[in-house]
Design a protein around this motif. Structure first.
Motif, short mmCIF file in Angstrom:
data_model
loop_
_atom_site.label_atom_id
_atom_site.label_comp_id
_atom_site.label_asym_id
_atom_site.label_seq_id
_atom_site.Cartn_x
_atom_site.Cartn_y
_atom_site.Cartn_z
N ASP A 57 0.85 -1.18 0.00
CA ASP A 57 0.00 0.00 0.00
C ASP A 57 0.89 1.23 0.00
OD1 ASP A 57 -1.79 2.08 0.40
OD2 ASP A 57 -3.05 0.96 1.80
N GLY A 58 1.08 1.82 -1.18
CA GLY A 58 1.99 2.95 -1.33
C GLY A 58 1.54 4.21 -0.66
N ARG A 59 0.30 4.24 -0.17
CA ARG A 59 -0.15 5.40 0.60
C ARG A 59 0.41 5.36 2.02
NH1 ARG A 59 -6.37 4.30 0.30
NH2 ARG A 59 -5.47 2.29 0.95
N VAL A 60 0.74 4.15 2.50
CA VAL A 60 1.20 3.94 3.87
C VAL A 60 2.71 3.73 3.92
CG1 VAL A 60 0.99 2.47 5.92
CG2 VAL A 60 -1.03 2.98 4.52
N TRP A 61 3.22 2.96 2.96
CA TRP A 61 4.62 2.53 3.00
C TRP A 61 5.38 2.98 1.76
CZ3 TRP A 61 6.09 0.35 7.42
CH2 TRP A 61 5.15 -0.33 8.20
N ARG A 62 6.66 3.32 1.94
CA ARG A 62 7.57 3.47 0.80
C ARG A 62 8.34 2.19 0.59
NH1 ARG A 62 12.79 4.74 -0.24
NH2 ARG A 62 13.38 5.50 1.82
N VAL A 63 8.81 1.59 1.67
CA VAL A 63 9.51 0.31 1.63
C VAL A 63 8.96 -0.53 2.77
CG1 VAL A 63 11.75 -0.85 1.77
CG2 VAL A 63 11.61 1.45 0.80
#
Length: 496
Positions: A122-128
């Motif tokens: 979930d790119g809204r929450v995590w970058r990596v």
């Protein structure tokens, strides 16, 4: 499909065409009016036609898909359940369940649930993110996992600061930030690097590049920033600890909006080595947890030892003038919390509060431009509109204005510390519940800063205690105590 209620499938396909065309007017027309209409997905349930319409106006247009199957169960001539299996163009299978009702204007959806293939990240929450990204070991936090705000150095990774251009130009870090290293040494695993608002210059959590993290405690509402990713990761259960920062409220506000425990530490109580600055005179380390016990256990790792001669006053104090700065629903929740614990009611001389808030904003802006102006001077267009506007304002703060703001701020610091003394001030963590997605956030930001700037100017610790309004929405009481009393606040939180 013989025996189906007349016109039902025509309405179903009208809605599907409207969805694929992102025709908001048609979708609004095909959803039943009223406060009981429901629309749910993995991010949560949105209740009421108007709230659903507002949600649609802020979400990304639905990706292309085809309907693979439809199954209909007619309840009676005027009610039917339609379940559709969907095939997104990107692969996988989804499902859409709708309850339809025939009314005077035709068939309309009264309840819907949408399921889509889960993203790998979930790119809204995590970058990596990893499983975990960095393992923990034996220690007091063994078994816990940490979401690290994308301002802290994590060895082997770059600091992205919520901005793709910054990330592309950043060097790979060779050492962990102090707070990250200590959490790892205590046995906590790093689950991943979580999203932040750009350069931490926001209280909203609406990143222009990566989207808005979900708020599972209040679907359809913003998560709060700039520690939005860390807060959402904890609220969603992706991590048990969210490592963030608080300059103008970026622990207290997301914690309040999402029903979390959160601690903004005394300024300089926890070393900021390896932390990308915004405004060093105000930047502080902070963290989130879902329970006060875990919040305190993290404090045992990150905070300095208790003072040999601690300030131990435990009287709670509530100031009506500060309560009045919050919306009525938040005000009443905080007042009830204070009343239940026998808080003293005091009238504080706060005639200068508006000047204090302005001084905080100007002093913070001056330092933010000193920290990042050289890099941003030719790159302002890489920022989202709201953060770009703040940095443009910051670029225009003169040394004379900054000096005046600093003088007002230092006087405010002394005054606030005198007023708090050895008591514990109770005030709202934010001026409102989390605003709806798509709301005008400028006024909310200014209103909240009038509350959050007090601990910021004074360099004091602030504990968010999660509360619930009469309407069932998350809110927060902020407990503020003298410098160095972080552990006392954590103990108050544990006692309830």
């Amino acid at each position: 499909m013989s025996g189906l209620p007349d016109g039902l499938m025509d309405a179903f396909w009208d809605y599907e065409r409207a969805l694929m065309a992102d025709d908001l007017e048609a979708m609004d027309r095909l959803f039943a009016p009223g406060s009981q209409t429901l629309r749910g997905d993995a991010d949560g349930l949105v209740v009421g036609h108007d709230a659903i319409a507002a949600f649609r106006r802020t979400r990304v247009a639905p990706p292309p898909r085809t309907i693979v199957e439809t199954h209909v169960q007619a309840v009676d001539d005027d009610h039917a359940l339609v379940v559709a299996v969907t095939a997104p163009a990107k692969g996988g299978r989804g499902q859409q369940t709708q309850l339809w009702r025939r009314g005077p204007t035709g068939w309309q959806v009264t309840a819907a649930h949408v399921a889509i293939p889960a993203p790998p990240l979930d790119g809204r929450v995590w970058r990596v993110v990893g499983d975990p990204l960095l393992p923990g070991g034996p220690g007091p936090l063994s078994g816990e996992s940490v979401a690290v705000k994308d301002l802290y150095a994590v060895a082997g990774h770059r600091v992205g600061a919520g901005n793709p251009t910054w990330l592309a130009e950043a060097a790979v870090e060779t050492d962990h930030a102090d707070a990250v290293a200590r959490l790892l040494a205590a046995g906590a695993a790093v689950r991943g690097i979580s999203r932040t608002d750009e350069l931490a210059y926001s209280l909203a959590g609406t990143n222009a590049h990566h989207g808005t993290a979900p708020n599972p405690a209040a679907p359809g509402r913003i998560p709060g920033g700039s520690s939005s990713g860390s807060a959402a990761a904890v609220a969603l259960g992706h991590a048990s600890i969210g490592l963030g920062t608080d300059t103008g409220g970026s622990i207290r506000v997301p914690a309040s909006y999402q029903g979390l425990w959160g601690l903004r530490t005394t300024h300089d109580a926890v070393p900021r080595a390896g932390l990308l600055p915004l405004a060093p005179s105000f930047d502080t380390v902070g963290w989130f947890a879902r329970t006060p016990d875990l919040l305190a256990r993290v404090g045992d790792v990150l905070l300095p030892p208790a003072a040999a001669d601690p300030t131990t006053g435990s009287d709670l104090v509530v100031v009506p003038a500060l309560l009045e700065l919050a919306d009525p629903d938040v005000r009443e929740a905080v007042r009830a919390y204070a009343d239940d614990r026998g808080a003293l009611v005091e009238d504080w001389p706060l005639d200068d509060l508006a000047d204090w808030r302005i001084a905080f904003t100007q002093w913070q802006a001056w330092e933010a431009w000193r920290a990042h102006g050289d890099w941003l001077r030719e790159r302002l267009d890489c920022l989202g509109a709201d953060v770009r506007g703040r940095f443009r304002m910051a670029a225009g703060i003169s040394a004379e204005v900054a000096d005046g703001a600093r003088a007002v701020g230092l006087a405010a610091r002394a005054r606030i510390r005198d007023l708090v003394a050895d008591r514990v001030l109770v005030l709202p963590s934010a001026s409102s519940v989390a605003p709806l997605l798509g709301s005008d956030l400028a006024a909310v930001r200014e209103a909240t800063l009038r509350l959050t700037c007090l601990a910021g100017l004074a360099g004091l610790p602030g504990l968010n205690v999660p509360l619930t309004t009469a309407d069932g929405l998350p809110a927060g009481a902020c407990l503020v105590a003298a410098a160095g009393r972080d552990r006392d606040l954590l103990e108050i939180g544990r006692r309830g």
